[in-house]
Design an enzyme around this catalytic site. Structure first.
Site, PDB file in Angstrom:
ATOM      1  N   SER A  96       0.827  -1.207   0.000  1.00 37.94           N
ATOM      2  CA  SER A  96       0.000   0.000   0.000  1.00 37.94           C
ATOM      3  C   SER A  96       0.863   1.259   0.000  1.00 37.94           C
ATOM      4  O   SER A  96       1.682   1.446  -0.881  1.00 37.94           O
ATOM      5  CB  SER A  96      -0.956  -0.040   1.197  1.00 37.94           C
ATOM      6  OG  SER A  96      -2.001   0.886   1.066  1.00 37.94           O
ATOM      7  N   ASP A 218     -10.016  -4.768  -5.025  1.00 40.85           N
ATOM      8  CA  ASP A 218      -9.305  -3.931  -4.055  1.00 40.85           C
ATOM      9  C   ASP A 218      -9.993  -2.571  -3.992  1.00 40.85           C
ATOM     10  O   ASP A 218      -9.919  -1.783  -4.932  1.00 40.85           O
ATOM     11  CB  ASP A 218      -7.843  -3.776  -4.478  1.00 40.85           C
ATOM     12  CG  ASP A 218      -6.995  -3.072  -3.423  1.00 40.85           C
ATOM     13  OD1 ASP A 218      -7.564  -2.361  -2.577  1.00 40.85           O
ATOM     14  OD2 ASP A 218      -5.756  -3.231  -3.468  1.00 40.85           O
ATOM     15  N   HIS A 246      -7.431  -5.804  -0.318  1.00 38.31           N
ATOM     16  CA  HIS A 246      -6.235  -4.966  -0.306  1.00 38.31           C
ATOM     17  C   HIS A 246      -5.062  -5.590   0.437  1.00 38.31           C
ATOM     18  O   HIS A 246      -3.981  -5.012   0.467  1.00 38.31           O
ATOM     19  CB  HIS A 246      -6.582  -3.618   0.349  1.00 38.31           C
ATOM     20  CG  HIS A 246      -5.516  -2.580   0.231  1.00 38.31           C
ATOM     21  ND1 HIS A 246      -4.963  -2.188  -0.977  1.00 38.31           N
ATOM     22  CD2 HIS A 246      -4.876  -1.840   1.186  1.00 38.31           C
ATOM     23  CE1 HIS A 246      -4.050  -1.262  -0.772  1.00 38.31           C
ATOM     24  NE2 HIS A 246      -3.970  -1.030   0.530  1.00 38.31           N
TER      25      HIS A 246
END
Length: 283
Positions: A96, A218, A246
């Site tokens: 991320s 996601d 995610h």
């Protein structure tokens, strides 16, 4: 200086090998998020884990809002960790927002970070003309307001929304516990820095081989964002996983491990004589 950095970010080292993997966790998490993935590389690699200041077992007394009001502040910490360990040609694996933090660090220190592996990356979370980041500004402002008003409610909402995999609710529960364990004031500022950031213009400056792992469904970093990142990074490799949500390193560690190993093995076979900027693939 070395001991200070190691303590500040609670740096832990395991495994053995001539080369090093550095794992960077995402927003609201800590290094334990890699517990299903990192051990698979300890035979043949030196594995470095750390916590961003304010997360996990980091020294939270070292947090200064002015030092971490942009992703550059977090990238600076990564560089200091790399310098403290005297790393060369390391592989940075970032989930991320850590993918972009690793990007900034690699641009400044390409000799120290030889490869990037991004899991669910996003250079900009806000929608823009011609760019579907996934969030409207109003959405982000509501999330930040919720974090400030009731952090536990934010964690309760965000964990399942991020995790998906509703058939395995214990995964969302686990992520929620990680969120709650961190300092809510610090994580709230980290969230604002994350969701309001825009480093799209930095992607073309990446000069090292890069793998982008994109999970399906996601909601934080949509597949369109992953494709955008791939298109912007010269010679990058893009892989869509069968995993959903995610956090594939939590929900589907075996697939995540397999794709990382596959990439590292391929890169090793190619050798350093071929420039990463001249080869690209979309698997």
């Amino acid at each position: 200086m070395k001991n200070k950095v190691m303590e500040r970010n609670h740096v832990t080292i395991s495994g053995s090998g001539e080369r090093t993997l550095v794992f960077g966790h995402g927003l609201g998490c800590d290094q334990t998020v890699w517990e299903r993935v990192a051990p698979a590389f300890e035979n043949g690699w030196r594995v470095v884990l750390f916590d961003y200041v304010g997360s996990g077992r980091s020294d939270r007394s070292q947090y200064r809002p002015s030092d971490y009001n942009s992703l550059e502040g977090y990238a600076r910490d990564v560089i200091e960790i790399i310098d403290a360990l005297d790393l060369k040609d390391a592989v940075f694996i970032g989930h991320s927002v850590s993918a972009m933090i690793g990007t900034l660090a690699s641009i400044k220190r390409p000799e120290a970070i030889g490869k990037l592996i991004m899991i669910g990356p996003s250079p900009r979370y806000l929608n823009a003309p011609g760019y579907p980041g996934g969030y409207e500004r109003e959405d982000v402002e509501e999330l930040l307001e919720l974090m400030e008003r009731n952090y536990k409610e934010w964690a309760k909402y965000m964990a399942p929304a991020s995790m998906k995999n509703t058939d395995r609710p214990f995964l969302a529960d686990e992520l929620e516990e990680r969120f709650i364990s961190n300092d809510p004031v610090i994580i709230r500022q980290f969230a604002e820095v994350t969701f309001m950031s825009d480093v799209r213009d930095k992607l073309a400056e990446i000069s090292i081989p890069t793998l982008i792992l994109q999970a399906q469904e996601d909601s934080v970093a949509p597949i369109e964002v992953g494709k955008f990142v791939h298109e912007q990074i010269p010679g990058s490799t893009f892989r869509v996983l069968s995993a959903k949500g995610h956090n594939p390193h939590i929900s589907d560690p075996e697939e995540t491990i397999s794709e990382i190993q596959r990439y590292l093995n391929q890169e090793s076979e190619i050798g350093t004589s071929v420039s990463g900027r001249n080869r690209g693939a979309s698997w």
